[in-house]
Write a protein that holds these residues in place. Structure first.
Motif, PDB file in Angstrom:
ATOM      1  N   ILE A  27      -6.552   0.172   1.292  1.00 31.58           N
ATOM      2  CA  ILE A  27      -6.740   0.697   2.426  1.00 31.58           C
ATOM      3  C   ILE A  27      -5.261   1.196   2.997  1.00 31.58           C
ATOM      4  CG2 ILE A  27      -7.573   0.867   4.818  1.00 31.58           C
ATOM      5  CD1 ILE A  27      -9.779  -1.063   3.868  1.00 31.58           C
ATOM      6  N   PHE A  28      -5.366   2.484   3.115  1.00 32.75           N
ATOM      7  CA  PHE A  28      -3.738   2.934   3.349  1.00 32.75           C
ATOM      8  C   PHE A  28      -3.819   3.092   4.914  1.00 32.75           C
ATOM      9  CE2 PHE A  28      -4.460   3.990  -1.231  1.00 32.75           C
ATOM     10  CZ  PHE A  28      -3.189   3.479  -1.670  1.00 32.75           C
ATOM     11  N   VAL A  29      -2.909   2.446   5.569  1.00 30.99           N
ATOM     12  CA  VAL A  29      -2.565   2.548   6.992  1.00 30.99           C
ATOM     13  C   VAL A  29      -1.303   2.728   7.543  1.00 30.99           C
ATOM     14  CG1 VAL A  29      -4.731   0.844   7.586  1.00 30.99           C
ATOM     15  CG2 VAL A  29      -2.247   0.081   7.394  1.00 30.99           C
ATOM     16  N   ALA A  30      -0.660   3.338   8.745  1.00 29.53           N
ATOM     17  CA  ALA A  30       0.438   3.214   9.177  1.00 29.53           C
ATOM     18  C   ALA A  30       0.244   2.634  10.660  1.00 29.53           C
ATOM     19  CB  ALA A  30       0.816   4.661   9.202  1.00 29.53           C
ATOM     20  N   ALA A  31       1.483   2.184  11.154  1.00 29.61           N
ATOM     21  CA  ALA A  31       1.532   1.422  12.356  1.00 29.61           C
ATOM     22  C   ALA A  31       1.787   2.577  13.664  1.00 29.61           C
ATOM     23  CB  ALA A  31       2.582   0.567  12.533  1.00 29.61           C
ATOM     24  N   TRP A  32       2.080   3.599  13.274  1.00 29.87           N
ATOM     25  CA  TRP A  32       2.236   4.636  14.154  1.00 29.87           C
ATOM     26  C   TRP A  32       0.899   5.472  14.255  1.00 29.87           C
ATOM     27  CZ3 TRP A  32       0.866   9.198  11.553  1.00 29.87           C
ATOM     28  CH2 TRP A  32       1.068   8.983  10.017  1.00 29.87           C
ATOM     29  N   SER A  33      -0.107   5.212  13.561  1.00 29.90           N
ATOM     30  CA  SER A  33      -1.397   5.847  13.708  1.00 29.90           C
ATOM     31  C   SER A  33      -2.428   5.294  14.692  1.00 29.90           C
ATOM     32  CB  SER A  33      -1.871   6.178  12.222  1.00 29.90           C
ATOM     33  OG  SER A  33      -3.232   6.624  12.257  1.00 29.90           O
ATOM     34  N   PRO A  34      -2.835   6.063  15.650  1.00 30.36           N
ATOM     35  CA  PRO A  34      -3.724   5.477  16.643  1.00 30.36           C
ATOM     36  C   PRO A  34      -5.485   5.320  15.924  1.00 30.36           C
ATOM     37  CG  PRO A  34      -3.014   7.424  17.354  1.00 30.36           C
ATOM     38  CD  PRO A  34      -2.341   7.136  16.298  1.00 30.36           C
ATOM     39  N   GLU A  35      -5.326   6.218  14.837  1.00 32.39           N
ATOM     40  CA  GLU A  35      -6.697   6.217  14.123  1.00 32.39           C
ATOM     41  C   GLU A  35      -6.713   5.083  13.084  1.00 32.39           C
ATOM     42  OE1 GLU A  35      -4.820   8.932  14.112  1.00 32.39           O
ATOM     43  OE2 GLU A  35      -5.945  10.229  15.288  1.00 32.39           O
ATOM     44  N   ALA A  36      -5.495   4.842  12.356  1.00 28.78           N
ATOM     45  CA  ALA A  36      -5.677   3.437  11.655  1.00 28.78           C
ATOM     46  C   ALA A  36      -5.463   2.052  12.435  1.00 28.78           C
ATOM     47  CB  ALA A  36      -4.167   3.617  10.830  1.00 28.78           C
ATOM     48  N   VAL A  60      -2.178  -1.341   2.839  1.00 26.97           N
ATOM     49  CA  VAL A  60      -0.989  -0.764   2.293  1.00 26.97           C
ATOM     50  C   VAL A  60      -0.559  -0.172   3.533  1.00 26.97           C
ATOM     51  CG1 VAL A  60       0.313   0.686   0.597  1.00 26.97           C
ATOM     52  CG2 VAL A  60      -1.667  -0.778  -0.210  1.00 26.97           C
ATOM     53  N   ASP A  61       0.601  -0.444   3.993  1.00 23.28           N
ATOM     54  CA  ASP A  61       1.176   0.206   5.247  1.00 23.28           C
ATOM     55  C   ASP A  61       2.165   1.375   4.332  1.00 23.28           C
ATOM     56  OD1 ASP A  61       3.399   1.302   6.676  1.00 23.28           O
ATOM     57  OD2 ASP A  61       2.677  -0.416   8.299  1.00 23.28           O
ATOM     58  N   VAL A  62       1.618   2.747   4.656  1.00 19.84           N
ATOM     59  CA  VAL A  62       2.437   3.795   3.843  1.00 19.84           C
ATOM     60  C   VAL A  62       3.957   3.738   4.184  1.00 19.84           C
ATOM     61  CG1 VAL A  62       0.366   5.158   3.811  1.00 19.84           C
ATOM     62  CG2 VAL A  62       1.693   5.254   5.729  1.00 19.84           C
ATOM     63  N   ASP A  63       4.382   3.228   5.199  1.00 20.26           N
ATOM     64  CA  ASP A  63       5.898   3.314   5.774  1.00 20.26           C
ATOM     65  C   ASP A  63       6.494   2.191   5.126  1.00 20.26           C
ATOM     66  OD1 ASP A  63       5.863   5.594   7.492  1.00 20.26           O
ATOM     67  OD2 ASP A  63       4.936   4.360   9.128  1.00 20.26           O
ATOM     68  N   ALA A  64       5.739   0.931   4.679  1.00 15.90           N
ATOM     69  CA  ALA A  64       6.341  -0.163   4.085  1.00 15.90           C
ATOM     70  C   ALA A  64       6.452  -0.116   2.492  1.00 15.90           C
ATOM     71  CB  ALA A  64       5.704  -1.526   4.254  1.00 15.90           C
ATOM     72  N   ASP A  65       5.708   0.937   2.046  1.00 20.10           N
ATOM     73  CA  ASP A  65       5.478   1.103   0.478  1.00 20.10           C
ATOM     74  C   ASP A  65       5.393   2.585   0.453  1.00 20.10           C
ATOM     75  OD1 ASP A  65       5.324   1.005  -2.126  1.00 20.10           O
ATOM     76  OD2 ASP A  65       3.818  -0.451  -2.328  1.00 20.10           O
ATOM     77  N   PRO A  66       6.273   3.542   0.885  1.00 13.24           N
ATOM     78  CA  PRO A  66       6.157   4.782   0.671  1.00 13.24           C
ATOM     79  C   PRO A  66       5.944   5.423  -0.797  1.00 13.24           C
ATOM     80  CG  PRO A  66       8.444   4.284   1.316  1.00 13.24           C
ATOM     81  CD  PRO A  66       7.715   2.958   1.452  1.00 13.24           C
ATOM     82  N   ALA A  67       6.495   4.757  -1.713  1.00  6.97           N
ATOM     83  CA  ALA A  67       6.497   5.033  -3.171  1.00  6.97           C
ATOM     84  C   ALA A  67       5.123   4.877  -3.680  1.00  6.97           C
ATOM     85  CB  ALA A  67       7.403   4.095  -4.105  1.00  6.97           C
ATOM     86  N   LEU A  68       4.283   4.127  -3.375  1.00  3.06           N
ATOM     87  CA  LEU A  68       3.005   3.902  -3.708  1.00  3.06           C
ATOM     88  C   LEU A  68       2.180   5.049  -2.784  1.00  3.06           C
ATOM     89  CD1 LEU A  68       0.525   2.553  -5.150  1.00  3.06           C
ATOM     90  CD2 LEU A  68       0.383   0.967  -3.111  1.00  3.06           C
ATOM     91  N   ALA A  69       2.532   5.121  -1.680  1.00  3.80           N
ATOM     92  CA  ALA A  69       1.778   6.185  -1.045  1.00  3.80           C
ATOM     93  C   ALA A  69       1.895   7.514  -1.465  1.00  3.80           C
ATOM     94  CB  ALA A  69       2.381   6.110   0.650  1.00  3.80           C
ATOM     95  N   ARG A  70       3.106   7.994  -1.789  1.00  2.15           N
ATOM     96  CA  ARG A  70       3.375   9.301  -2.758  1.00  2.15           C
ATOM     97  C   ARG A  70       2.543   9.292  -3.938  1.00  2.15           C
ATOM     98  NH1 ARG A  70       8.306   8.495  -0.722  1.00  2.15           N
ATOM     99  NH2 ARG A  70       9.236   7.569  -2.568  1.00  2.15           N
ATOM    100  N   ARG A  71       2.799   8.292  -4.767  1.00  2.67           N
ATOM    101  CA  ARG A  71       1.779   8.187  -5.864  1.00  2.67           C
ATOM    102  C   ARG A  71       0.377   8.397  -5.781  1.00  2.67           C
ATOM    103  NH1 ARG A  71       4.806   3.473  -7.302  1.00  2.67           N
ATOM    104  NH2 ARG A  71       2.927   2.245  -7.337  1.00  2.67           N
ATOM    105  N   MET A  72      -0.175   7.791  -4.803  1.00  6.28           N
ATOM    106  CA  MET A  72      -1.553   7.891  -4.352  1.00  6.28           C
ATOM    107  C   MET A  72      -1.790   9.293  -3.765  1.00  6.28           C
ATOM    108  SD  MET A  72      -2.746   5.195  -5.936  1.00  6.28           S
ATOM    109  CE  MET A  72      -1.378   5.289  -7.237  1.00  6.28           C
ATOM    110  N   GLN A  73      -0.693   9.978  -3.491  1.00  6.36           N
ATOM    111  CA  GLN A  73      -1.000  11.171  -2.627  1.00  6.36           C
ATOM    112  C   GLN A  73      -1.739  10.980  -1.231  1.00  6.36           C
ATOM    113  OE1 GLN A  73      -2.763  13.832  -5.677  1.00  6.36           O
ATOM    114  NE2 GLN A  73      -0.649  13.862  -6.533  1.00  6.36           N
ATOM    115  N   VAL A  74      -1.572  10.073  -0.841  1.00  4.12           N
ATOM    116  CA  VAL A  74      -1.936   9.508   0.728  1.00  4.12           C
ATOM    117  C   VAL A  74      -1.524  10.741   1.652  1.00  4.12           C
ATOM    118  CG1 VAL A  74      -1.981   7.957   2.593  1.00  4.12           C
ATOM    119  CG2 VAL A  74      -2.086   7.449   0.288  1.00  4.12           C
ATOM    120  N   SER A  75      -2.388  11.527   2.297  1.00  4.72           N
ATOM    121  CA  SER A  75      -2.048  12.661   3.200  1.00  4.72           C
ATOM    122  C   SER A  75      -2.582  12.320   4.587  1.00  4.72           C
ATOM    123  CB  SER A  75      -2.285  13.973   2.567  1.00  4.72           C
ATOM    124  OG  SER A  75      -3.897  13.920   2.470  1.00  4.72           O
ATOM    125  N   HIS A  76      -3.454  11.337   4.569  1.00  8.80           N
ATOM    126  CA  HIS A  76      -4.178  10.988   5.744  1.00  8.80           C
ATOM    127  C   HIS A  76      -4.293   9.443   5.929  1.00  8.80           C
ATOM    128  CE1 HIS A  76      -6.821  11.400   9.289  1.00  8.80           C
ATOM    129  NE2 HIS A  76      -7.778  10.551   8.610  1.00  8.80           N
TER     130      HIS A  76
END
Length: 143
Positions: A56-65, A91-107
């Protein structure tokens, strides 16, 4: 048996077990979801347990997450599904941006299901309502 057939069989078996125990889970003490530290650890656990990985991909800055983590993941039904059917990792997308890019996380929040090796088998946006999340995770796992 190929990996996708084996995965479908394991998920089907897990969903059957989940269906039988979901009512019990809702009325008994609730165990927390076992969260793995990172994707490689979750994949190793999945290899050992025979379960696919739910990332599950999240971000601390996202109210939805934040709402998703605090409300949806707190639902007894969601906890039951994840514990019965998956090895789980957040997976916090800011803590692991490389994984987020590889997985093409856009939301965020969004999720991906992984088998033992290779790219994700499926990905989906995480619905805020527990039943909608359950439906999306179940559908993604069966695809």
């Amino acid at each position: 048996m190929n990996q996708s057939t084996s995965l479908a069989s394991r998920i089907h078996r897990g969903l059957h077990v989940l269906g039988a125990g979901l009512a019990l889970l809702a009325t008994t003490a609730r165990a927390d979801i076992t969260w793995h530290e990172n994707l490689p650890t979750a994949r190793a656990a999945g290899t050992a347990s025979g379960k696919p990985v739910l990332a599950i991909f999240v971000a601390a800055w996202s109210p939805e997450a934040t709402r998703f983590r605090e409300q949806t993941l707190a639902s007894p039904e969601v906890k039951g599904l994840i514990e019965a059917c998956f090895e789980a990792v957040v997976v916090d997308v800011d803590a692991d941006p490389a994984l987020a890019r590889r997985m093409q996380v856009s939301h965020v929040p969004s999720a991906a299901i992984f088998g033992e090796k290779g790219p994700p088998l499926a990905s989906f946006e995480c619905a805020e309502q527990p039943l909608a999340f359950l439906a999306a995770a179940t559908k993604a796992a069966q695809d």
